[in-house]
Design an enzyme around this catalytic site. Structure first.
Site, PDB file in Angstrom:
ATOM      1  N   ILE A   1      -5.744  -5.926   0.750  1.00 42.67           N
ATOM      2  CA  ILE A   1      -4.788  -4.826   0.968  1.00 42.67           C
ATOM      3  C   ILE A   1      -4.546  -4.807   2.539  1.00 42.67           C
ATOM      4  O   ILE A   1      -3.516  -4.458   2.838  1.00 42.67           O
ATOM      5  CB  ILE A   1      -5.523  -3.448   0.594  1.00 42.67           C
ATOM      6  CG1 ILE A   1      -5.998  -3.461  -0.707  1.00 42.67           C
ATOM      7  CG2 ILE A   1      -4.652  -2.428   0.941  1.00 42.67           C
ATOM      8  CD1 ILE A   1      -5.004  -3.703  -1.818  1.00 42.67           C
ATOM      9  N   THR A   2      -5.452  -5.304   3.370  1.00 46.72           N
ATOM     10  CA  THR A   2      -5.307  -5.274   4.817  1.00 46.72           C
ATOM     11  C   THR A   2      -4.205  -5.969   5.115  1.00 46.72           C
ATOM     12  O   THR A   2      -3.544  -6.964   4.620  1.00 46.72           O
ATOM     13  CB  THR A   2      -6.515  -5.892   5.365  1.00 46.72           C
ATOM     14  OG1 THR A   2      -7.852  -5.234   5.115  1.00 46.72           O
ATOM     15  CG2 THR A   2      -6.398  -5.608   6.962  1.00 46.72           C
ATOM     16  N   GLU A   3      -3.264  -5.291   6.256  1.00 45.96           N
ATOM     17  CA  GLU A   3      -2.194  -5.711   6.928  1.00 45.96           C
ATOM     18  C   GLU A   3      -2.565  -6.452   8.299  1.00 45.96           C
ATOM     19  O   GLU A   3      -3.281  -5.985   8.870  1.00 45.96           O
ATOM     20  CB  GLU A   3      -1.088  -4.780   7.217  1.00 45.96           C
ATOM     21  CG  GLU A   3       0.044  -5.259   7.718  1.00 45.96           C
ATOM     22  CD  GLU A   3       1.171  -4.029   7.807  1.00 45.96           C
ATOM     23  OE1 GLU A   3       2.424  -4.454   8.442  1.00 45.96           O
ATOM     24  OE2 GLU A   3       1.077  -3.077   7.507  1.00 45.96           O
TER      25      GLU A   3
ATOM     26  N   TYR B   1       6.903   0.773  -6.198  1.00 42.86           N
ATOM     27  CA  TYR B   1       6.706   1.999  -6.955  1.00 42.86           C
ATOM     28  C   TYR B   1       7.970   2.605  -7.239  1.00 42.86           C
ATOM     29  O   TYR B   1       8.030   3.463  -8.367  1.00 42.86           O
ATOM     30  CB  TYR B   1       5.998   3.064  -5.841  1.00 42.86           C
ATOM     31  CG  TYR B   1       4.946   2.477  -5.035  1.00 42.86           C
ATOM     32  CD1 TYR B   1       3.996   1.340  -5.407  1.00 42.86           C
ATOM     33  CD2 TYR B   1       4.727   2.997  -3.773  1.00 42.86           C
ATOM     34  CE1 TYR B   1       3.074   0.917  -4.686  1.00 42.86           C
ATOM     35  CE2 TYR B   1       3.658   2.548  -2.906  1.00 42.86           C
ATOM     36  CZ  TYR B   1       3.024   1.372  -3.415  1.00 42.86           C
ATOM     37  OH  TYR B   1       1.910   0.929  -2.664  1.00 42.86           O
TER      38      TYR B   1
ATOM     39  N   GLU C   1      12.705 -10.107  -1.032  1.00 42.29           N
ATOM     40  CA  GLU C   1      13.033  -9.665  -0.001  1.00 42.29           C
ATOM     41  C   GLU C   1      13.819 -10.827   1.027  1.00 42.29           C
ATOM     42  O   GLU C   1      13.333 -12.013   0.741  1.00 42.29           O
ATOM     43  CB  GLU C   1      12.438  -8.801   0.715  1.00 42.29           C
ATOM     44  CG  GLU C   1      10.925  -9.494   1.151  1.00 42.29           C
ATOM     45  CD  GLU C   1       9.969  -8.262   1.826  1.00 42.29           C
ATOM     46  OE1 GLU C   1       9.281  -8.568   2.515  1.00 42.29           O
ATOM     47  OE2 GLU C   1      10.309  -7.209   1.304  1.00 42.29           O
TER      48      GLU C   1
ATOM     49  N   HIS D   1       8.190  -6.474   7.333  1.00 41.02           N
ATOM     50  CA  HIS D   1       7.247  -7.355   6.924  1.00 41.02           C
ATOM     51  C   HIS D   1       7.287  -8.763   8.030  1.00 41.02           C
ATOM     52  O   HIS D   1       8.293  -8.808   8.387  1.00 41.02           O
ATOM     53  CB  HIS D   1       7.257  -7.637   5.561  1.00 41.02           C
ATOM     54  CG  HIS D   1       7.055  -6.766   4.640  1.00 41.02           C
ATOM     55  ND1 HIS D   1       6.044  -5.900   4.674  1.00 41.02           N
ATOM     56  CD2 HIS D   1       7.634  -6.348   3.466  1.00 41.02           C
ATOM     57  CE1 HIS D   1       6.079  -5.044   3.634  1.00 41.02           C
ATOM     58  NE2 HIS D   1       6.914  -5.287   2.901  1.00 41.02           N
TER      59      HIS D   1
END
Length: 297
Positions: free
Chosen positions: A95-97, A158, A208, A246
């Protein structure tokens, strides 16, 4: 990947604020989180989940683990993931960015050598609606069904899931492969997993701008995938050279690949060549999915 009600989950970095918050939410959904690991916090607990200093200690007390979620700080993610691999955990979601790219490369090499599936870094995780939540997906947007959703985006995933659910189209699984430029698993890997998944009838691919992963995925669909695929590309109106949210979402020339690789135009052309319908807006995706299901049946 085989994720069920009974899948046993480990949280690495469980005392981190995000780890602690989502541990409670995932357990509320019914996810079987059996242990957590955070060095220096052994002997404590988070939301009733026992915490250990090392993965080996957690396995000795809690038993076998099917999947590990990593919420650890960026510069400790590599060590955490290697510790999980050494403990023979073969499904890891990061999960970590902000994980250093060289750390991710080293991890991918180790994962390939041990046949470990890595999701992320910078991933919202995976949800199998009605069964298990692994990460930060808001479960209220998802319903069980037959649409497989694989995405580079987080919040956009989502939104699309909610649009599908409101249209009566449930999801078999939703996977956020991560927003970083270098990722543990690719669109191609997940397209193949969904192709073989008996619960999935239609695949929705959310890409994207930046990089060439969507172009490669389009080619892979044309060559290998038999199930219908619907696509959406985020960032189509961004100007060239604009840095996006991102790390991977950068419109740039890639050496030897041409100046247009990574642009929305390049990705749309690749999907067109592969005869993959592309939605102009997320709200169009449910209708395209319904059409694909109708043609298939």
């Amino acid at each position: 990947m085989n994720l069920t009600f009974d899948s046993r989950v480990l949280i690495q970095g469980i005392v981190e604020p995000l780890g602690a918050a989502y541990t409670a939410l995932m357990r509320e959904y019914g996810t079987q989180i059996v242990a957590g690991v955070s060095a220096g916090h052994g002997g404590t607990s988070v939301d009733g989940v026992p915490v250990f200093d090392m993965v080996e200690q957690a396995l000795n007390r809690a038993g076998p683990i099917d999947v590990s979620l990593i919420f650890a700080s960026p510069y400790t993610v590599l060590d955490a993931a290697l510790e999980a691999i050494t403990a023979e955990i073969r499904q890891i979601i990061i999960i970590t960015e902000g994980v250093p790219p060289l750390d991710t490369i080293q991890l991918i090499r180790k994962a390939e050598a041990t046949e470990t599936l890595i999701v992320g870094p910078n991933s919202p995780g995976i949800i199998v609606p009605g069964k298990i939540s692994l990460g930060t997906h808001p479960p209220q947007f998802y319903t069980p069904g037959a649409v497989g959703l694989v995405s580079r985006s987080g919040t956009l995933t989502y939104e699309i899931a909610q649009a599908l659910s409101q249209a009566g189209l449930g999801q078999s699984i939703a996977v956020g492969i991560g927003g970083d430029r270098i990722l543990g698993s690719s669109f191609q890997q997940w397209l193949q997993i969904l192709e073989e998944d008996e619960q999935t009838e239609v695949i929705v691919l959310v890409g994207e701008i930046g990089g060439d992963s969507e172009e490669a995925a389009a080619h892979y669909v044309a060559e290998v995938i038999d199930k219908p695929v619907i696509a959406y590309i985020a960032g189509r109106t961004a100007p060239r050279g604009q840095l996006m949210g991102h790390a991977g979402a950068i419109i740039a020339s890639l050496a030897g690949m041409g100046a247009d690789i990574g642009t929305a135009e390049s990705k749309l052309a690749a999907f067109k060549r592969a005869k993959i319908p592309v939605a102009d807006r997320p709200s169009q995706i449910p209708n395209l999915v319904k059409k694909a299901i109708g043609k298939k049946r």
